[in-house]
Design a protein around this motif. Structure first.
Motif, mmCIF file in Angstrom:
data_model
loop_
_atom_site.group_PDB
_atom_site.id
_atom_site.type_symbol
_atom_site.label_atom_id
_atom_site.label_comp_id
_atom_site.label_asym_id
_atom_site.label_seq_id
_atom_site.Cartn_x
_atom_site.Cartn_y
_atom_site.Cartn_z
ATOM 1 N N ILE A 181 -11.462 14.060 -13.418
ATOM 2 C CA ILE A 181 -12.722 13.681 -14.049
ATOM 3 C C ILE A 181 -12.970 12.218 -13.704
ATOM 4 N N ILE A 182 -14.081 11.970 -13.044
ATOM 5 C CA ILE A 182 -14.412 10.616 -12.609
ATOM 6 C C ILE A 182 -15.260 9.949 -13.683
ATOM 7 N N LYS A 183 -14.832 8.769 -14.112
ATOM 8 C CA LYS A 183 -15.555 8.027 -15.142
ATOM 9 C C LYS A 183 -16.645 7.152 -14.523
ATOM 10 N N LYS A 184 -17.542 6.684 -15.363
ATOM 11 C CA LYS A 184 -18.683 5.869 -14.928
ATOM 12 C C LYS A 184 -18.259 4.579 -14.226
ATOM 13 N N GLU A 185 -17.133 4.006 -14.627
ATOM 14 C CA GLU A 185 -16.663 2.747 -14.052
ATOM 15 C C GLU A 185 -16.319 2.879 -12.569
ATOM 16 N N ALA A 186 -16.061 4.088 -12.092
ATOM 17 C CA ALA A 186 -15.655 4.304 -10.701
ATOM 18 C C ALA A 186 -16.810 4.119 -9.717
ATOM 19 N N VAL A 187 -18.039 4.074 -10.205
ATOM 20 C CA VAL A 187 -19.198 3.926 -9.325
ATOM 21 C C VAL A 187 -19.165 2.602 -8.576
ATOM 22 N N ASP A 188 -18.684 1.555 -9.211
ATOM 23 C CA ASP A 188 -18.775 0.203 -8.655
ATOM 24 C C ASP A 188 -17.545 -0.258 -7.876
ATOM 25 N N ILE A 189 -16.543 0.583 -7.700
ATOM 26 C CA ILE A 189 -15.330 0.116 -7.011
ATOM 27 C C ILE A 189 -15.353 0.497 -5.529
ATOM 28 N N THR A 190 -14.565 -0.225 -4.756
ATOM 29 C CA THR A 190 -14.471 0.041 -3.315
ATOM 30 C C THR A 190 -13.589 1.262 -3.060
ATOM 31 N N TYR A 191 -13.648 1.753 -1.834
ATOM 32 C CA TYR A 191 -12.824 2.894 -1.445
ATOM 33 C C TYR A 191 -11.339 2.570 -1.610
ATOM 34 N N GLN A 192 -10.934 1.364 -1.187
ATOM 35 C CA GLN A 192 -9.521 0.976 -1.270
ATOM 36 C C GLN A 192 -9.046 0.923 -2.722
ATOM 37 N N GLU A 193 -9.875 0.387 -3.609
ATOM 38 C CA GLU A 193 -9.508 0.329 -5.025
ATOM 39 C C GLU A 193 -9.457 1.734 -5.617
ATOM 40 N N MET A 194 -10.404 2.569 -5.220
ATOM 41 C CA MET A 194 -10.433 3.952 -5.701
ATOM 42 C C MET A 194 -9.175 4.690 -5.272
ATOM 43 N N GLU A 195 -8.777 4.494 -4.022
ATOM 44 C CA GLU A 195 -7.568 5.128 -3.499
ATOM 45 C C GLU A 195 -6.338 4.665 -4.281
ATOM 46 N N LYS A 196 -6.247 3.382 -4.514
ATOM 47 C CA LYS A 196 -5.114 2.811 -5.252
ATOM 48 C C LYS A 196 -5.039 3.387 -6.671
ATOM 49 N N GLN A 197 -6.188 3.467 -7.346
ATOM 50 C CA GLN A 197 -6.224 3.976 -8.715
ATOM 51 C C GLN A 197 -5.919 5.473 -8.780
ATOM 52 N N LEU A 198 -6.428 6.234 -7.815
ATOM 53 C CA LEU A 198 -6.183 7.680 -7.796
ATOM 54 C C LEU A 198 -4.712 7.987 -7.513
ATOM 55 N N ILE A 199 -4.119 7.252 -6.588
ATOM 56 C CA ILE A 199 -2.691 7.429 -6.300
ATOM 57 C C ILE A 199 -1.863 7.083 -7.531
ATOM 58 N N SER A 200 -2.227 6.012 -8.227
ATOM 59 C CA SER A 200 -1.462 5.611 -9.416
ATOM 60 C C SER A 200 -1.567 6.645 -10.532
ATOM 61 N N ILE A 201 -2.733 7.261 -10.691
ATOM 62 C CA ILE A 201 -2.868 8.262 -11.756
ATOM 63 C C ILE A 201 -2.118 9.549 -11.407
ATOM 64 N N PHE A 202 -2.050 9.899 -10.113
ATOM 65 C CA PHE A 202 -1.245 11.063 -9.716
ATOM 66 C C PHE A 202 0.241 10.793 -9.976
ATOM 67 N N LYS A 203 0.708 9.592 -9.689
ATOM 68 C CA LYS A 203 2.111 9.247 -9.964
ATOM 69 C C LYS A 203 2.378 9.259 -11.461
ATOM 70 N N LYS A 204 1.447 8.756 -12.233
ATOM 71 C CA LYS A 204 1.570 8.749 -13.689
ATOM 72 C C LYS A 204 1.610 10.191 -14.217
ATOM 73 N N GLY A 205 0.786 11.056 -13.650
ATOM 74 C CA GLY A 205 0.757 12.464 -14.032
ATOM 75 C C GLY A 205 2.039 13.180 -13.675
ATOM 76 N N GLU A 206 2.639 12.814 -12.546
ATOM 77 C CA GLU A 206 3.909 13.401 -12.123
ATOM 78 C C GLU A 206 5.014 13.037 -13.111
ATOM 79 N N GLN A 207 5.029 11.806 -13.570
ATOM 80 C CA GLN A 207 6.034 11.371 -14.556
ATOM 81 C C GLN A 207 5.773 12.037 -15.900
ATOM 82 N N TYR A 208 4.505 12.218 -16.237
ATOM 83 C CA TYR A 208 4.107 12.830 -17.498
ATOM 84 C C TYR A 208 4.585 14.282 -17.576
#
Length: 112
Positions: free
Chosen positions: A83-110
């Motif tokens: 689910i993509i939040k409203k704040e994601a509209v203003d970020i760059t591709y590189q920042e989006m990639e970094k955040q998405l990778i971090s949430i997948f890692k967080k989900g794996e630990q969860y």
């Protein structure tokens, strides 16, 4: 991303989201469910209203591209709803990639 990897049915989306089995950060919410097959499945959606169709499609394309380019960030036997939040509209591709990778890692630990 191949068609076989996409969740399209509304009831499938709803059942995964209702379980609230996931993690979140400033830009994304990731809901996870076990999958019977050995094929990972992804669904991409948005919170309420985020821009016009052009903006939503751009965010979906970026998200799919990140998933395709980083096949090591997810497990093969899971279903994921991103689910993509409203704040994601203003970020760059590189920042989006970094955040998405971090949430997948967080989900794996969860999940463990």
């Amino acid at each position: 991303m191949k068609k076989i990897n996409i969740i399209k049915k509304s009831d499938e989306f709803s059942s995964i989201i209702k379980k609230r089995n996931g993690v979140a950060n400033k830009y994304f919410i990731l809901n996870i469910e076990n999958n019977d097959s050995n094929i990972p499945k992804f669904g991409i959606t948005f919170v309420k209203h985020i821009g016009k169709a052009v903006t939503r499609n751009k965010l979906k394309r970026r998200t799919k591209s990140i998933i395709d380019n980083n096949k090591n960030i997810y497990q093969k036997n899971k279903k994921y709803i991103i689910i993509i939040k409203k704040e994601a509209v203003d970020i760059t591709y590189q920042e989006m990639e970094k955040q998405l990778i971090s949430i997948f890692k967080k989900g794996e630990q969860y999940e463990k």
